[in-house]
Design a protein around this motif. Structure first.
Motif, PDB file in Angstrom:
ATOM      1  N   GLU A 200      33.313 -67.123  46.165  1.00 36.22           N
ATOM      2  CA  GLU A 200      33.820 -65.818  45.734  1.00 36.22           C
ATOM      3  C   GLU A 200      32.676 -64.799  45.641  1.00 36.22           C
ATOM      4  OE1 GLU A 200      36.676 -68.892  44.759  1.00 36.22           O
ATOM      5  OE2 GLU A 200      34.565 -68.709  44.200  1.00 36.22           O
ATOM      6  N   LEU A 201      31.526 -65.240  45.145  1.00 36.67           N
ATOM      7  CA  LEU A 201      30.370 -64.349  45.046  1.00 36.67           C
ATOM      8  C   LEU A 201      29.867 -63.949  46.431  1.00 36.67           C
ATOM      9  CD1 LEU A 201      28.501 -66.139  42.130  1.00 36.67           C
ATOM     10  CD2 LEU A 201      29.672 -63.931  42.011  1.00 36.67           C
ATOM     11  N   ALA A 202      29.871 -64.895  47.373  1.00 35.61           N
ATOM     12  CA  ALA A 202      29.411 -64.612  48.735  1.00 35.61           C
ATOM     13  C   ALA A 202      30.336 -63.638  49.460  1.00 35.61           C
ATOM     14  CB  ALA A 202      29.292 -65.910  49.523  1.00 35.61           C
ATOM     15  N   ALA A 203      31.597 -63.576  49.049  1.00 34.74           N
ATOM     16  CA  ALA A 203      32.574 -62.698  49.701  1.00 34.74           C
ATOM     17  C   ALA A 203      32.497 -61.256  49.198  1.00 34.74           C
ATOM     18  CB  ALA A 203      33.985 -63.245  49.483  1.00 34.74           C
ATOM     19  N   MET A 204      31.653 -60.995  48.200  1.00 35.42           N
ATOM     20  CA  MET A 204      31.561 -59.642  47.642  1.00 35.42           C
ATOM     21  C   MET A 204      30.857 -58.703  48.618  1.00 35.42           C
ATOM     22  SD  MET A 204      30.748 -60.553  43.672  1.00 35.42           S
ATOM     23  CE  MET A 204      31.281 -58.988  42.982  1.00 35.42           C
ATOM     24  N   ARG A 205      31.171 -57.427  48.501  1.00 37.32           N
ATOM     25  CA  ARG A 205      30.531 -56.411  49.345  1.00 37.32           C
ATOM     26  C   ARG A 205      29.052 -56.291  48.987  1.00 37.32           C
ATOM     27  NH1 ARG A 205      34.768 -51.390  49.140  1.00 37.32           N
ATOM     28  NH2 ARG A 205      36.481 -52.464  50.184  1.00 37.32           N
ATOM     29  N   SER A 206      28.279 -55.880  49.953  1.00 36.68           N
ATOM     30  CA  SER A 206      26.852 -55.680  49.740  1.00 36.68           C
ATOM     31  C   SER A 206      26.638 -54.613  48.671  1.00 36.68           C
ATOM     32  CB  SER A 206      26.195 -55.248  51.051  1.00 36.68           C
ATOM     33  OG  SER A 206      24.815 -55.087  50.857  1.00 36.68           O
ATOM     34  N   GLY A 207      25.778 -54.908  47.719  1.00 40.55           N
ATOM     35  CA  GLY A 207      25.484 -53.974  46.639  1.00 40.55           C
ATOM     36  C   GLY A 207      26.418 -54.079  45.450  1.00 40.55           C
ATOM     37  N   SER A 208      27.309 -55.074  45.466  1.00 43.57           N
ATOM     38  CA  SER A 208      28.281 -55.237  44.375  1.00 43.57           C
ATOM     39  C   SER A 208      27.594 -55.561  43.053  1.00 43.57           C
ATOM     40  CB  SER A 208      29.252 -56.381  44.696  1.00 43.57           C
ATOM     41  OG  SER A 208      30.060 -56.051  45.782  1.00 43.57           O
ATOM     42  N   ILE A 209      28.263 -55.185  41.975  1.00 48.28           N
ATOM     43  CA  ILE A 209      27.822 -55.519  40.618  1.00 48.28           C
ATOM     44  C   ILE A 209      28.966 -56.243  39.939  1.00 48.28           C
ATOM     45  CG2 ILE A 209      27.067 -54.613  38.388  1.00 48.28           C
ATOM     46  CD1 ILE A 209      25.937 -52.180  39.916  1.00 48.28           C
ATOM     47  N   LEU A 210      28.704 -57.417  39.420  1.00 49.87           N
ATOM     48  CA  LEU A 210      29.728 -58.209  38.738  1.00 49.87           C
ATOM     49  C   LEU A 210      29.659 -57.932  37.244  1.00 49.87           C
ATOM     50  CD1 LEU A 210      31.430 -61.238  39.295  1.00 49.87           C
ATOM     51  CD2 LEU A 210      29.833 -61.627  37.441  1.00 49.87           C
ATOM     52  N   LEU A 211      30.804 -57.612  36.640  1.00 49.43           N
ATOM     53  CA  LEU A 211      30.906 -57.434  35.190  1.00 49.43           C
ATOM     54  C   LEU A 211      31.799 -58.534  34.646  1.00 49.43           C
ATOM     55  CD1 LEU A 211      31.608 -53.585  35.103  1.00 49.43           C
ATOM     56  CD2 LEU A 211      29.413 -54.739  34.869  1.00 49.43           C
ATOM     57  N   ASN A 212      31.312 -59.291  33.692  1.00 46.59           N
ATOM     58  CA  ASN A 212      32.134 -60.339  33.078  1.00 46.59           C
ATOM     59  C   ASN A 212      32.139 -60.156  31.568  1.00 46.59           C
ATOM     60  OD1 ASN A 212      33.618 -62.587  32.433  1.00 46.59           O
ATOM     61  ND2 ASN A 212      31.930 -64.022  32.706  1.00 46.59           N
ATOM     62  N   THR A 213      33.281 -59.686  31.063  1.00 50.52           N
ATOM     63  CA  THR A 213      33.481 -59.557  29.619  1.00 50.52           C
ATOM     64  C   THR A 213      34.701 -60.373  29.209  1.00 50.52           C
ATOM     65  OG1 THR A 213      34.818 -57.562  29.882  1.00 50.52           O
ATOM     66  CG2 THR A 213      32.443 -57.255  29.534  1.00 50.52           C
ATOM     67  N   ALA A 214      35.104 -61.303  30.057  1.00 46.57           N
ATOM     68  CA  ALA A 214      36.314 -62.091  29.820  1.00 46.57           C
ATOM     69  C   ALA A 214      36.005 -63.289  28.931  1.00 46.57           C
ATOM     70  CB  ALA A 214      36.906 -62.534  31.163  1.00 46.57           C
ATOM     71  N   ARG A 215      36.238 -64.454  29.424  1.00 46.64           N
ATOM     72  CA  ARG A 215      36.024 -65.687  28.662  1.00 46.64           C
ATOM     73  C   ARG A 215      34.984 -66.544  29.364  1.00 46.64           C
ATOM     74  NH1 ARG A 215      38.806 -65.499  24.096  1.00 46.64           N
ATOM     75  NH2 ARG A 215      40.904 -64.751  24.253  1.00 46.64           N
ATOM     76  N   ASP A 216      34.370 -67.445  28.587  1.00 47.62           N
ATOM     77  CA  ASP A 216      33.422 -68.363  29.201  1.00 47.62           C
ATOM     78  C   ASP A 216      34.137 -69.242  30.225  1.00 47.62           C
ATOM     79  OD1 ASP A 216      34.920 -69.923  27.514  1.00 47.62           O
ATOM     80  OD2 ASP A 216      33.240 -70.857  26.495  1.00 47.62           O
ATOM     81  N   GLY A 217      33.406 -69.657  31.228  1.00 49.45           N
ATOM     82  CA  GLY A 217      33.982 -70.516  32.247  1.00 49.45           C
ATOM     83  C   GLY A 217      34.641 -69.763  33.389  1.00 49.45           C
ATOM     84  N   ILE A 218      34.796 -68.452  33.287  1.00 47.62           N
ATOM     85  CA  ILE A 218      35.411 -67.662  34.361  1.00 47.62           C
ATOM     86  C   ILE A 218      34.455 -67.567  35.541  1.00 47.62           C
ATOM     87  CG2 ILE A 218      36.281 -65.374  35.014  1.00 47.62           C
ATOM     88  CD1 ILE A 218      38.184 -66.804  33.178  1.00 47.62           C
ATOM     89  N   VAL A 219      33.175 -67.375  35.242  1.00 46.33           N
ATOM     90  CA  VAL A 219      32.162 -67.252  36.288  1.00 46.33           C
ATOM     91  C   VAL A 219      31.202 -68.435  36.179  1.00 46.33           C
ATOM     92  CG1 VAL A 219      30.274 -65.825  37.188  1.00 46.33           C
ATOM     93  CG2 VAL A 219      32.319 -64.737  36.246  1.00 46.33           C
ATOM     94  N   ASP A 220      30.937 -69.073  37.311  1.00 45.58           N
ATOM     95  CA  ASP A 220      29.965 -70.166  37.373  1.00 45.58           C
ATOM     96  C   ASP A 220      28.579 -69.549  37.188  1.00 45.58           C
ATOM     97  OD1 ASP A 220      28.062 -72.049  38.222  1.00 45.58           O
ATOM     98  OD2 ASP A 220      29.376 -72.862  39.766  1.00 45.58           O
TER      99      ASP A 220
END
Length: 139
Positions: free
Chosen positions: A6-26
């Motif tokens: 999923e991370l590799a499929a992101m557009r170039s220059g993307s910024i990931l924001l995670n304010t959800a729950r633990d375990g959502i993002v590896d």
């Protein structure tokens, strides 16, 4: 879950924001991506972690393109004041006999939240003799 693919499929220059729950993002996959100059992900801001304890250890810690906050992004003075005012308004409404729009957990809503089916029985008296909103059944 957001992992390597999923991370590799992101557009170039993307910024990931995670304010959800633990375990959502590896976290390890995210750290590896942020450490790779060829990866499309440019940066990340993370407010929740797999392990949020006194012995905080995340592979994201120390990365220059990772902003880490201690899972209290919603704990600003303004957010706390708004929550306090809403809570006081809800209590005042309940005490005045105006429960409409006030989130109240009842046996019915708790059973529904646990996955039980609910059948509307408005107008039928419940155990207290008052009208009941739902009849919950086990799945």
């Amino acid at each position: 879950m957001i992992g390597r693919s999923e991370l590799a499929a992101m557009r170039s220059g993307s910024i990931l924001l995670n304010t959800a729950r633990d375990g959502i993002v590896d976290e390890q996959a995210l750290a590896d991506a942020l450490g790779d100059a060829e990866h499309p992900l440019a940066a990340a801001a993370v407010d929740t972690f797999e392990h949020e304890h006194a012995t905080f250890a995340s592979p994201l810690f120390g990365l220059p393109n990772a902003l880490l906050t201690p899972h209290l992004a919603g704990m600003t003075k303004a957010a706390m004041a708004t929550a306090a005012i809403r809570c006081a308004d809800h209590i005042a409404a309940l005490l005045a006999g105006r429960p409409d729009g006030v989130p109240v957990v009842t046996v019915e809503t708790e059973l529904i939240a646990q996955g039980h089916e609910a059948e509307s029985v408005r107008g039928r008296p419940g155990r207290t003799g008052k009208e009941s909103g739902f009849l919950a059944r086990r799945p």
